[in-house]
Design a protein around this motif. Structure first.
Motif, PDB file in Angstrom:
ATOM      1  N   LEU A  66      39.388 -14.687  36.167  1.00 37.14           N
ATOM      2  CA  LEU A  66      40.217 -15.887  36.172  1.00 37.14           C
ATOM      3  C   LEU A  66      41.688 -15.542  36.365  1.00 37.14           C
ATOM      4  O   LEU A  66      42.418 -16.250  37.070  1.00 37.14           O
ATOM      5  CB  LEU A  66      40.015 -16.697  34.888  1.00 37.14           C
ATOM      6  N   SER A  70      43.960 -16.729  39.469  1.00 38.59           N
ATOM      7  CA  SER A  70      45.241 -17.426  39.311  1.00 38.59           C
ATOM      8  C   SER A  70      46.348 -16.713  40.085  1.00 38.59           C
ATOM      9  O   SER A  70      47.254 -17.365  40.618  1.00 38.59           O
ATOM     10  CB  SER A  70      45.616 -17.562  37.834  1.00 38.59           C
ATOM     11  N   ILE A  73      45.909 -17.802  43.702  1.00 36.55           N
ATOM     12  CA  ILE A  73      46.379 -19.180  43.859  1.00 36.55           C
ATOM     13  C   ILE A  73      47.903 -19.225  43.865  1.00 36.55           C
ATOM     14  O   ILE A  73      48.510 -19.962  44.644  1.00 36.55           O
ATOM     15  CB  ILE A  73      45.787 -20.089  42.761  1.00 36.55           C
ATOM     16  N   ILE A  86      37.832 -18.967  45.635  1.00 34.89           N
ATOM     17  CA  ILE A  86      37.361 -19.709  44.463  1.00 34.89           C
ATOM     18  C   ILE A  86      35.836 -19.804  44.475  1.00 34.89           C
ATOM     19  O   ILE A  86      35.179 -19.589  43.453  1.00 34.89           O
ATOM     20  CB  ILE A  86      38.003 -21.110  44.410  1.00 34.89           C
ATOM     21  N   THR A 162      36.648 -24.902  34.176  1.00 37.95           N
ATOM     22  CA  THR A 162      37.886 -24.146  34.357  1.00 37.95           C
ATOM     23  C   THR A 162      38.100 -23.818  35.827  1.00 37.95           C
ATOM     24  O   THR A 162      39.223 -23.923  36.341  1.00 37.95           O
ATOM     25  CB  THR A 162      37.849 -22.852  33.516  1.00 37.95           C
ATOM     26  N   LEU A 163      37.044 -23.451  36.513  1.00 35.51           N
ATOM     27  CA  LEU A 163      37.153 -23.150  37.945  1.00 35.51           C
ATOM     28  C   LEU A 163      37.501 -24.407  38.748  1.00 35.51           C
ATOM     29  O   LEU A 163      38.265 -24.333  39.710  1.00 35.51           O
ATOM     30  CB  LEU A 163      35.857 -22.515  38.445  1.00 35.51           C
ATOM     31  N   GLN A 166      41.137 -24.840  38.306  1.00 33.77           N
ATOM     32  CA  GLN A 166      41.853 -23.881  39.153  1.00 33.77           C
ATOM     33  C   GLN A 166      41.881 -24.377  40.600  1.00 33.77           C
ATOM     34  O   GLN A 166      42.869 -24.208  41.304  1.00 33.77           O
ATOM     35  CB  GLN A 166      41.189 -22.499  39.091  1.00 33.77           C
ATOM     36  N   THR A 167      40.788 -24.997  41.027  1.00 29.74           N
ATOM     37  CA  THR A 167      40.733 -25.551  42.381  1.00 29.74           C
ATOM     38  C   THR A 167      41.765 -26.658  42.546  1.00 29.74           C
ATOM     39  O   THR A 167      42.462 -26.727  43.562  1.00 29.74           O
ATOM     40  CB  THR A 167      39.318 -26.088  42.686  1.00 29.74           C
ATOM     41  N   LEU A 169      44.560 -26.897  40.947  1.00 33.49           N
ATOM     42  CA  LEU A 169      45.869 -26.239  41.026  1.00 33.49           C
ATOM     43  C   LEU A 169      46.128 -25.715  42.440  1.00 33.49           C
ATOM     44  O   LEU A 169      47.249 -25.817  42.948  1.00 33.49           O
ATOM     45  CB  LEU A 169      45.956 -25.101  40.013  1.00 33.49           C
TER      46      LEU A 169
END
Length: 176
Positions: A66, A70, A73, A86, A162-163, A166-167, A169
């Protein structure tokens, strides 16, 4: 009489003197019991210790992946480059056969942006989690499990959420 090493006594004292540690369980199994019951207790303690170590190792791997995601990203603004990363990370962390990211376009059509792994088969369970920005659904993160009867554990579902976050974001960053 066998005495505990000083560090073990301190650890035992910090636990209020009344709680047992793994060392206490092993000492009981070896010192105060004889025969098969002692061996069974010892094997149970060792198996429990192995399970806790395995769980901690998996969690450390998840956190490292993770963190790495990040970083990707943060460094990339091109959604076409980020989304496959991702999807690959999702497959690796959840040990699923396939992962896909679907996003709504400007006219509200749901479009598959990327897929990693095999095609979705009717024999396997697909799980779809929304990618949200507040109350707005931007798209979906899909995973397909490796076995038809398998189901994601609660920890895996939390990781999937959580993933998806993140997507979101990554989508936000690409719009800047």
């Amino acid at each position: 009489e066998q005495r505990d090493p000083p560090d073990h006594r301190r650890q035992h004292d910090q636990h209020g003197g009344g709680s047992r540690t793994d060392h206490d369980e092993v000492a009981l199994a070896i010192g105060s019991r004889a025969g098969k019951p002692a061996l069974g207790l010892l094997l149970n303690v060792l198996a429990d210790h192995r399970v806790r170590n395995d769980r901690a190792g998996r969690r450390a791997t998840e956190l490292a992946a993770l963190y790495q995601l990040s970083q990707v990203i943060s460094a990339q603004v091109d959604l076409d480059s980020i989304l496959p990363v991702i999807a690959r990370t999702t497959c690796q962390l959840l040990d699923v056969s396939s992962s896909a990211i679907w996003l709504y376009d400007d006219v509200g059509q749901l479009i598959e942006q990327t897929r990693v792994g095999g095609d979705v088969s009717n024999n396997f369970q697909a799980i779809r989690i929304p990618i949200r920005d507040g109350s707005t659904v931007l798209g979906f993160l899909d995973v397909v499990e490796r076995s038809p009867s398998g189901e994601l554990r609660d920890e895996q579902r939390q990781l999937l959420a959580t993933l998806a976050a993140q997507t979101r974001l990554a989508i936000d960053r690409s719009r800047l």
